[in-house]
Enzyme design. Structure first.
Site: not given
Length: 895
Positions: A477, A514
């Site tokens: 993340d 990400e």
């Protein structure tokens, strides 16, 4: 050393300039001094003060009169920067440093008359990284013969004790035994007799807390907890090698074959979503790890069928311990059957959403222990065995397992109940500004992986999950909140794992994440952040949002929900929607935009390779990295496995909801005014086909293949089971059963309500089944040929080419030729509502419709007309056509 100090000073100046933009003030005391190394300390003065020649800077304990403190040390000023000073600590020997940091130390500033002008607590991260790190592999619990060893890194603590408890959640329980711990080699340690196996423990840590400006004694769990009491109230003494914690056959687990990362296809799934709504799973197992062991359930049969078609990996949203769901199931409340009023469901959910069972889990507390909310038994070691059983079950049906990890922030910090790190080493694990305020540019409290022991915690955590749970990959993340060097260190550590030594093959563990260019680290040092633009050549995957938005239209922002893209009707089926934000109304401009989006998609189909050369729609040959989209470079990858191609994920609208938002809705001048379900389903199919037939690694949100809907919910992280339901039987996608929750979507209710009320927009079971079959056909096509799985830029340049229609450059039509010595494959993506004719000499060969994707899968493909004598093909509207050709085949005729 002077050069290093100068570099640190320069970096500190940069931090001062950007801090007001990227840091939000946290509730903490002032810590405006930074001890950046053993020789240098920086102090920022309070507002209104400037460094002057008559100032005296003194290090001293804050709990006594600093003027009469025997351990006080005057610090000479090396550099005056007006509002802050660079001070020398080179004269302080290591023994004195050791004595100072275990006390409530501050910097005091006086004038020559000994009048106090200012004082501040100190940030120790730089000093600790230089002198006090611990590189051993035995933090947490280790087994040593007849004893357990507990080891904790807490270099500034004045004292640490281990408190042992027979039960995990007995309120106000007295410990069964207390063990003082000894500071040795920068870590506190103690041996605990094996008789306490499966008992629980807490650390009692006494340390100076800048937030309260005093010594605080906290009972805190172990940051290296391997097992926990319910709700993480206590850590647990466990031997992870105990046979009681392993399902039968665990030690001999055979992994599904994976020859190369290029063979991967990833399916993103939330553990609770998988089974909470599955009536074929026994009630006690719904929403749990053990639901995956119910092999005859509808969900497992569905996953098995996808694996047989070519799916390789299941990406599970975070399942390490997180703080947003109470693990005590007796407290859970659930949403009853909704009424016919579309507002009722979200209203009822709003009343219970803080006490239901659902959250995505992006709020970590402990990084190395499974979360108890997904366990049948959340108390203690059962969760360890259950996670292993889940991995084993998924492996047994042919699927490897990827874990979503969230190292960029924690749920709480400071002295809050769910805070761990700050109670042990205050401020160290977090990214703080020059005032000592913790950054919160993620959502919560940004961690500082640039600090050695935070990077070590990340590395140790992933090694732990790989070794102890045989996890096959990790999705990060907000990876851009970490540096490239940190991620590469982690990659190297994982790659070092071997079957012989560790029971797992580290060379098969894939990393991706990400890389969005924002956040506290990116603001400080954009070149250091592991963002898309900085990831070239890393061998680590990044989500290709350029392809996503070009295919769908708009962005994931709800304000652009109706803006159309390549697959959703731009130019060919304009929705004339007043909600549009970035779609021109002029059709010539739409045509130009669609041609440009086609270029972006071509680059994605080629693996988003920076150095891939192709002819863009204006006729110029350019590199993918030179193509500009939304004011940034499109391509950033060095090899295909660095690209994750996708069109939807857990955050943002599901693909079906995006289609529902973009397809014409009672559009003036259109016939019919409402795009039919068939229109919409074909948009979905076209959008799915593009990432699945691209170079790189395809990524699919769970339920995309069965037209999953969240009723227009743009962010369902806290929307309960109701809005996150999946029906593996394919009877419904739950469209039209409620307005999306008001706390995220109320401004869009006027947009969604008329759509949700149209019964004709709810997919039938037949349409859902057809889409599912189409998805599996795409998987089979992809896995049938190495041409969809190229290794390198060189291979792509030699074996992939985009071929324009020889008569004109057509918007919304992409022709991709793939070839090697054995075969050629020709793929067409047609975004037009209607059939179109494509002419090119390549069509003079005896192409055949791919047997895995023919009219039996998509009836519209019966309209494909091959005309080799004229070097032409007729391509049906809104379709993907895949043709095959053995390379021994000769041209039939034509040019």
């Amino acid at each position: 050393m002077l050069k290093q100090a100068g570099d640190r000073v320069f970096r500190f100046i940069i931090v001062l300039l950007v801090s007001c933009l990227v840091f939000e003030t946290a509730k903490a005391g002032s810590a405006r001094a930074q001890w950046i190394n053993s020789k240098t300390l920086l102090v920022k003065l309070t507002q209104g003060l400037r460094v002057a020649d008559n100032m005296v800077f003194v290090l001293a304990n804050s709990d006594v009169n600093f003027r009469n403190n025997s351990t006080s040390v005057a610090l000479p000023v090396l550099e005056n920067h007006g509002t802050y000073a660079v001070l020398s600590t080179a004269q302080i020997d290591l023994a004195t440093v050791n004595e100072l940091i275990h006390r409530p130390l501050k910097v005091f500033i006086t004038d020559r008359n000994n009048q106090l002008l200012d004082s501040t607590a100190i940030q120790y991260a730089g000093l600790l990284d230089e002198l006090y790190t611990y590189d051993g592999n035995d933090l947490g619990v280790t087994v040593e013969g007849s004893n357990f060893q507990l080891k904790l890194w807490a270099p500034t603590a004045a004292s640490v004790r281990a408190l042992i408890y027979p039960a995990g959640n007995t309120s106000n329980a007295e410990p069964a035994q207390i063990f003082p711990m000894t500071l040795d080699g920068n870590a506190w340690s103690v041996s605990i007799p094996r008789q306490f196996e499966n008992y629980f423990y807490l650390y009692e840590v006494t340390v100076y807390q800048p937030s309260t400006d005093r010594m605080e004694t906290s009972l805190v769990t172990d940051p290296y907890s391997f097992s926990l009491a319910m709700n993480g109230e206590k850590s647990q003494l466990v031997d992870l090698d105990s046979s009681n914690l392993k399902p039968a056959g665990w030690d001999d687990l055979q992994k599904p074959v994976l020859n190369s990362f290029k063979d991967m296809v990833i399916y993103e799934l939330h553990i609770r979503d998988f089974s909470a709504n599955d009536q074929t799973v026994p009630f006690v197992y719904r929403g749990t790890y053990d639901a995956f062991t119910q092999y005859s359930s509808a969900g497992m049969q569905h996953l098995k069928s996808l694996a047989q078609a070519g799916l390789t990996h299941i990406h599970l949203l975070p399942f390490n311990d997180f703080g947003s769901v109470n693990e005590d199931k007796s407290t859970w409340q659930t949403l009853s059957t909704p009424s016919s009023n579309l507002q009722d469901a979200q209203g009822a959910l709003g009343q219970i959403r803080n006490v239901d069972a659902f959250n995505w889990g992006y709020d970590p507390v402990h990084y190395m222990a499974p979360d108890g909310s997904y366990a049948v038994d959340p108390q203690g070691v059962s969760r360890v065995r259950e996670v292993r059983s889940m991995v084993q079950a998924l492996n047994s049906v042919g699927l490897r397992v990827i874990q979503d990890v969230v190292f960029n922030h924690t749920y709480q910090n400071g002295l809050s109940p769910y805070s761990v790190f700050d109670k042990i080493v205050p401020l160290y694990y977090y990214r703080v500004n020059e005032n000592g305020d913790v950054a919160s540019s993620s959502c919560c409290y940004d961690t500082a992986s640039e600090h050695h022991m935070m990077e070590k915690l990340m590395t140790d955590s992933l090694l732990h999950w790989a070794r102890e749970y045989k996890i096959d990959g990790f999705r990060f993340d907000l990876m851009s909140f970490h540096s490239r060097s940190t991620i590469e260190h982690i990659k190297e550590a994982l790659r070092s794992l071997t079957l012989q030594n560790d029971g797992v093959d580290g060379s098969k563990i894939y990393l991706y994440g990400e890389g969005w260019p924002f956040g506290s680290l990116y603001a400080q040092d954009p070149q250091d952040s592991m963002s898309q633009q900085n990831a070239y050549g890393s061998g680590i995957g990044f989500f290709n949002d350029r392809m996503r938005d070009a295919v769908r239209g708009g962005t994931t922002n709800s304000s652009e929900k109706s803006d159309q893209g390549f697959a959703t009707g731009l130019f060919f089926d304009f929705n004339k929607e007043p909600a549009n934000r970035n779609t021109p109304t002029d059709m010539d401009q739409q045509r130009d935009k669609l041609l440009h989006l086609g270029d972006v998609i071509k680059v994605g189909l080629a693996g988003n390779l920076r150095d891939f050369s192709f002819k863009e729609h204006l006729g110029t040959v350019i590199r993918g990295g030179d193509l500009i989209y939304r004011s940034s470079n499109v391509a950033t990858s060095a090899e295909p496995i660095e690209t994750i191609n996708y069109v939807s994920a857990h955050d943002g609208y599901t693909l079906w909801d995006a289609v529902q938002a973009k397809a014409p809705f009672y559009t003036d001048g259109r016939s019919p005014a409402l795009a039919t379900l068939e229109d919409r389903q074909r948009m979905q199919q076209l959008a799915m086909a593009i990432p699945l037939l691209s170079q790189g690694i395809p990524f699919i949100e769970a339920g995309t293949e069965i037209l999953r809907s969240k009723n227009g919910d743009q962010d369902s992280y806290d929307s309960g089971d109701f809005f996150n339901r999946l029906d593996w039987s394919g009877q419904t996608d739950y469209w039209g059963e409620g307005l999306p929750p008001s706390w995220k979507n109320i401004d869009d209710w006027s947009f969604w309500q008329p759509r949700l009320q149209i019964a004709d927009l709810k997919p039938t079971p037949a349409l859902i089944g057809r889409t599912n079959n189409y998805f599996k056909a795409l998987l089979r096509v992809r896995q049938s040929s190495s041409l969809f799985k190229m290794n390198s830029l060189d291979e792509v340049l030699k074996q992939l080419v985009f071929i324009d229609d020889e008569n004109s450059s057509e918007p919304g039509l992409i022709a991709m030729l793939l070839h090697n010595q054995q075969e050629a494959i020709l793929v067409f993506f047609n975004a037009s509502r209607t059939a179109r004719t494509y002419s090119n000499k390549v069509m003079s060969y005896a192409w055949q419709i791919h047997p895995y994707l023919d009219a039996s899968i998509d009836p519209v493909l019966s309209q494909v007309v091959l005309n080799p004598s004229q070097s032409q093909i007729q391509i049906p509207g809104r379709s993907t056509v895949v043709l095959r050709l053995p390379l021994s085949t000769k041209p039939v005729g034509g040019r």
